[in-house]
Write a protein that holds these residues in place. Structure first.
Motif, PDB file in Angstrom:
ATOM      1  N   ALA A  38       0.907  -1.241   0.080  1.00  0.00           N
ATOM      2  CA  ALA A  38      -0.002  -0.271  -0.082  1.00  0.00           C
ATOM      3  C   ALA A  38       0.900   1.234   0.225  1.00  0.00           C
ATOM      4  N   GLY A  39       1.953   1.444   0.596  1.00  0.00           N
ATOM      5  CA  GLY A  39       2.919   2.018   0.720  1.00  0.00           C
ATOM      6  C   GLY A  39       3.787   2.496  -0.577  1.00  0.00           C
ATOM      7  N   VAL A  40       4.420   1.786  -1.439  1.00  0.00           N
ATOM      8  CA  VAL A  40       4.027   1.551  -2.655  1.00  0.00           C
ATOM      9  C   VAL A  40       3.806   2.699  -3.953  1.00  0.00           C
ATOM     10  N   GLN A  41       1.944   1.635  -3.320  1.00  0.00           N
ATOM     11  CA  GLN A  41       0.888   2.328  -4.434  1.00  0.00           C
ATOM     12  C   GLN A  41       0.501   4.023  -3.943  1.00  0.00           C
ATOM     13  N   ALA A  42       0.899   4.141  -2.624  1.00  0.00           N
ATOM     14  CA  ALA A  42       0.803   5.822  -2.458  1.00  0.00           C
ATOM     15  C   ALA A  42       1.748   5.957  -3.200  1.00  0.00           C
ATOM     16  N   TYR A  43       2.457   5.865  -2.912  1.00  0.00           N
ATOM     17  CA  TYR A  43       4.311   7.044  -3.635  1.00  0.00           C
ATOM     18  C   TYR A  43       3.780   7.161  -4.888  1.00  0.00           C
ATOM     19  N   THR A  44       3.137   6.143  -5.617  1.00  0.00           N
ATOM     20  CA  THR A  44       3.072   6.088  -6.832  1.00  0.00           C
ATOM     21  C   THR A  44       1.415   7.600  -7.329  1.00  0.00           C
ATOM     22  N   ARG A  45       1.075   8.020  -6.636  1.00  0.00           N
ATOM     23  CA  ARG A  45      -0.148   8.306  -6.617  1.00  0.00           C
ATOM     24  C   ARG A  45       0.162  10.068  -6.131  1.00  0.00           C
TER      25      ARG A  45
ATOM     26  N   ILE B 125      11.564  -0.630   0.639  1.00  0.00           N
ATOM     27  CA  ILE B 125      12.710   0.406   0.070  1.00  0.00           C
ATOM     28  C   ILE B 125      13.216   0.657  -1.196  1.00  0.00           C
ATOM     29  N   ARG B 126      13.212  -1.335  -1.754  1.00  0.00           N
ATOM     30  CA  ARG B 126      13.815  -1.339  -2.554  1.00  0.00           C
ATOM     31  C   ARG B 126      12.601  -1.199  -3.743  1.00  0.00           C
ATOM     32  N   GLN B 127      12.031  -1.303  -3.659  1.00  0.00           N
ATOM     33  CA  GLN B 127      11.053  -0.718  -4.845  1.00  0.00           C
ATOM     34  C   GLN B 127      10.674   0.530  -4.686  1.00  0.00           C
ATOM     35  N   LEU B 128      10.896   0.715  -4.056  1.00  0.00           N
ATOM     36  CA  LEU B 128      10.669   2.719  -4.240  1.00  0.00           C
ATOM     37  C   LEU B 128      11.942   3.230  -4.647  1.00  0.00           C
ATOM     38  N   ARG B 129      12.623   2.903  -4.629  1.00  0.00           N
ATOM     39  CA  ARG B 129      14.247   3.570  -5.360  1.00  0.00           C
ATOM     40  C   ARG B 129      14.107   3.170  -6.358  1.00  0.00           C
ATOM     41  N   ALA B 130      13.371   1.846  -7.089  1.00  0.00           N
ATOM     42  CA  ALA B 130      12.668   1.077  -8.331  1.00  0.00           C
ATOM     43  C   ALA B 130      12.492   1.983  -9.014  1.00  0.00           C
ATOM     44  N   LEU B 131      11.312   2.586  -8.626  1.00  0.00           N
ATOM     45  CA  LEU B 131      10.385   3.264  -9.157  1.00  0.00           C
ATOM     46  C   LEU B 131      11.270   4.499  -9.415  1.00  0.00           C
ATOM     47  N   ASP B 132      11.587   5.331  -7.812  1.00  0.00           N
ATOM     48  CA  ASP B 132      12.331   6.436  -8.807  1.00  0.00           C
ATOM     49  C   ASP B 132      13.632   6.637  -7.362  1.00  0.00           C
ATOM     50  N   PRO B 133      14.773   6.703  -8.421  1.00  0.00           N
ATOM     51  CA  PRO B 133      15.978   6.624  -7.112  1.00  0.00           C
ATOM     52  C   PRO B 133      16.116   7.628  -6.504  1.00  0.00           C
ATOM     53  N   ALA B 134      15.032   8.727  -6.442  1.00  0.00           N
ATOM     54  CA  ALA B 134      15.938   9.877  -5.777  1.00  0.00           C
ATOM     55  C   ALA B 134      15.311   9.986  -4.565  1.00  0.00           C
ATOM     56  N   ALA B 135      14.219   8.861  -4.176  1.00  0.00           N
ATOM     57  CA  ALA B 135      13.323   8.758  -3.044  1.00  0.00           C
ATOM     58  C   ALA B 135      14.132   9.139  -1.982  1.00  0.00           C
ATOM     59  N   VAL B 136      13.328   9.454  -0.766  1.00  0.00           N
ATOM     60  CA  VAL B 136      14.254   9.939   0.548  1.00  0.00           C
ATOM     61  C   VAL B 136      13.782   9.096   1.243  1.00  0.00           C
ATOM     62  N   VAL B 137      13.730   7.836   1.542  1.00  0.00           N
ATOM     63  CA  VAL B 137      13.096   7.171   2.508  1.00  0.00           C
ATOM     64  C   VAL B 137      14.523   6.967   3.696  1.00  0.00           C
TER      65      VAL B 137
END
Length: 126
Positions: free
Chosen positions: A36-43, A64-76
């Motif tokens: 749900a967090g990865v989905q929320a990040y994309t919205r 974290i891996r999925q977030l960074r794959a979606l957006d290498p600049a994601a700050v986690v």
């Protein structure tokens, strides 16, 4: 102020984090698990993600891996109930997955706000 996405399956932790961050002027979104967090990040626009280590559906490292794959600049920020002292392998694993920082529970609200502020001020957080 920042848009912060909280990813944690513990409603009490989400409540505390939301309260501290909103009292400081941040806008907060929540997700109860990694998927749900990865989905929320994309919205929507997110400046900082705070993600728990142990969750159902998708654990913190994979999130974290999925977030960074979606957006290498994601700050986690990876959050854990494990002590960061001693033999825990989580901090190194979280950083290898792409976390900018690791926060150990329990923490003082001031430490959370300081960390978010530091990340927002860093080049990666802009």
């Amino acid at each position: 102020m920042a848009h912060v996405l909280l990813i944690d399956d513990d409603p009490q932790v989400l409540f505390l984090l939301r309260w501290v961050l909103e009292e400081s002027g941040h806008q907060v979104a929540e997700a109860p698990n990694g998927r749900a967090g990865v989905q929320a990040y994309t919205r929507g626009a997110t400046d900082v993600v705070i993600c728990d280590q142990f969750m159902p559906v998708l654990d913190g490292l994979e999130t974290i891996r999925q977030l960074r794959a979606l957006d290498p600049a994601a700050v986690v920020v990876a959050m854990t109930g494990e002590s960061l002292r001693g033999g825990s392998a989580f901090p190194a694993a979280a950083r290898a997955a792409g976390a900018a920082a690791v926060l150990s529970k329990p923490f003082e609200p001031a430490a959370l706000l300081s960390l978010v502020g530091e990340l927002l001020a860093s080049p990666a957080g802009r």
